[in-house]
Design a protein around this motif. Structure first.
Motif, short mmCIF file in Angstrom:
data_model
loop_
_atom_site.label_atom_id
_atom_site.label_comp_id
_atom_site.label_asym_id
_atom_site.label_seq_id
_atom_site.Cartn_x
_atom_site.Cartn_y
_atom_site.Cartn_z
N GLU A 267 37.52 46.17 46.87
CA GLU A 267 37.74 46.24 45.42
C GLU A 267 39.13 45.72 45.07
O GLU A 267 39.30 45.05 44.05
CB GLU A 267 37.56 47.68 44.94
CG GLU A 267 36.12 48.14 44.81
CD GLU A 267 35.37 47.41 43.70
OE1 GLU A 267 36.01 46.68 42.92
OE2 GLU A 267 34.13 47.57 43.62
N ASP A 271 40.05 42.59 42.64
CA ASP A 271 41.04 42.64 41.57
C ASP A 271 41.99 41.44 41.64
O ASP A 271 42.34 40.84 40.61
CB ASP A 271 41.84 43.95 41.65
CG ASP A 271 40.99 45.16 41.28
OD1 ASP A 271 39.97 44.97 40.59
OD2 ASP A 271 41.34 46.28 41.70
N ASP A 272 42.42 41.09 42.85
CA ASP A 272 43.29 39.92 43.01
C ASP A 272 42.57 38.65 42.59
O ASP A 272 43.16 37.76 41.97
CB ASP A 272 43.74 39.81 44.47
CG ASP A 272 44.65 40.96 44.88
OD1 ASP A 272 45.24 41.58 43.98
OD2 ASP A 272 44.75 41.22 46.09
N ARG A 274 40.08 38.42 40.44
CA ARG A 274 39.94 38.41 38.98
C ARG A 274 41.25 38.02 38.31
O ARG A 274 41.26 37.33 37.28
CB ARG A 274 39.49 39.78 38.50
CG ARG A 274 38.09 40.18 38.99
CD ARG A 274 37.64 41.50 38.37
NE ARG A 274 36.41 41.99 39.00
CZ ARG A 274 36.36 43.02 39.83
NH1 ARG A 274 37.47 43.69 40.12
NH2 ARG A 274 35.21 43.40 40.36
#
Length: 386
Positions: A267, A271-272, A274
């Motif tokens: 996850e 996030d990175d 995105r």
């Protein structure tokens, strides 16, 4: 047909030369012309023409001397008998073959000298013909000069073909060499990462053995000595592993002391991704199971490499990561709906690491375009027993 084609390519010209020699001998021996010599002189002329023709069979040993000698001998024979060379069609064909061979010489200086030999000898042959005209002195040498030009053009094309084949072979060798280097680098990187996993496990074992040794009663000397030997062997193994890692590390590489990631951090990876502009979604299928540290690390790296490829090559803003837990294996799928695989110059080896990690655990990998036009990376990793 294939054998016949191979024979004609390798020995077709030799067969034509032999046929021309037989035809020239037959024509000279059967020609009914009162002005032509007979007896011993006829036999000598026939042998000379046959030898001159068959000498072209040795053209590979002396590429310049043999065809040039054929033309010079033709000039000499025309001086002896002005009608011999011009009156025999097979001999004219032999002269054309010799002219083409001189134009096809690899040495350009020898080829230009060969052109001079062809023109000078042809002028001599025509001049010695009692029935020649002034036009023949220009037309016939020019005709053989055209044959020389044909050979020159064939050589230019052959050189271009050989150069193209050499470039292709060099490029293929470069790709193979770069592929081997990429595989070696990826294996070294995987080994460096797995070192931390193994070192951590061995460290835990050493600490537990040491703790157990200190809890044993003092009178249990045998057990304490045995555990101390195990503890020392573990510490020595850790020392040797660090030395091996230092030997594998390239100059300029820094020692990363951060713990190796696993799927529990996927996850954070998304996030990175995105943050880089790619809308990546995670879908988990089945009941997650605890993976061995090495397998967990490899699964994370495969997902990381797949998402990196999407960012670099897919030209899309959406991607999906599927984790499918089965009874015996874990399947990872990184799917995008972009432009599919882009043209590559052979220098990108991003999937090499994925392939090496998959092979390390006896799994399988596929990568290619999807029916919808996107690109999918799929890897299946057998689950190891805990």
């Amino acid at each position: 047909m294939k054998r016949l084609r191979t024979f004609l390519v390798s020995h077709g010209l030799d067969a034509v030369i032999v046929i021309l020699a037989c035809a020239a001998a037959l024509t000279i021996s059967t020609q009914a012309d009162s002005s032509r010599p007979d007896g011993v002189r006829l036999g000598v002329e026939m042998v000379a023409v046959v030898v001159m023709t068959l000498s072209l069979l040795l053209r590979h040993r002396a590429p310049f001397l043999i065809p040039a000698g054929t033309w010079l001998l033709s000039a000499v024979l025309s001086i002896v008998d002005g009608s011999l060379v011009v009156g025999e069609a097979p001999v004219s064909i032999v002269g054309m073959i010799a002219a083409v061979l001189l134009g096809d010489l690899r040495d350009r200086r020898q080829a230009r000298v060969g052109l001079a030999v062809v023109v000078a000898s042809a002028v001599t042959v025509i001049y010695q013909d009692p029935a020649h005209t002034v036009g023949d002195l220009f037309f016939v040498p020019g005709l053989f000069a055209v044959g020389w030009l044909v050979g020159f053009a064939l050589h230019e094309r052959t050189e271009q073909t050989e150069a193209a084949e050499e470039r292709a072979a060099r490029a293929e060798w470069k790709r193979e060499n770069e592929g081997r280097v990429a595989v070696a680098e990826e294996r070294a990187r995987i080994a460096r990462e797995l070192h931390d996993v193994v070192a951590h496990a061995v460290s835990v074992m050493v600490l537990q053995v040491g703790a157990l040794r200190h809890r044993l009663p003092a009178e249990d000397v045998v057990s304490r000595d045995t555990l101390q030997n195990v503890e020392e062997a573990g510490r020595n193994a850790l020392t040797e592993m660090r030395r091996l890692l230092d030997a594998m590390r390239r100059e300029g590489d820094h020692h990363d002391r951060a713990p190796q990631p696993g799927l529990d951090q996927i996850e954070a990876l998304l996030d990175d991704v995105r943050a880089a502009g790619l809308d990546a979604r995670l879908k988990v299928h089945g009941e997650p199971v605890q993976l061995s540290p090495g397998l967990d690390l490899s699964a994370y790296r495969i997902a990381q490499e797949g998402l990196t490829n999407v960012i670099k090559h897919a030209h899309t803003r959406h991607a999906e990561v599927h984790l499918r837990y089965g009874m015996h294996d874990l399947e990872l799928e990184i799917l995008d709906h972009g432009e599919g695989p882009a043209a590559s110059d052979g220098l990108g080896h991003g999937l090499v690491g994925v392939s090496e990690r998959v092979k390390l655990y006896g799994g399988t990998m596929t990568a290619g375009a999807t029916e919808s036009g996107g690109f999918a990376l799929r890897a299946r990793l057998p689950l190891e027993p805990r």
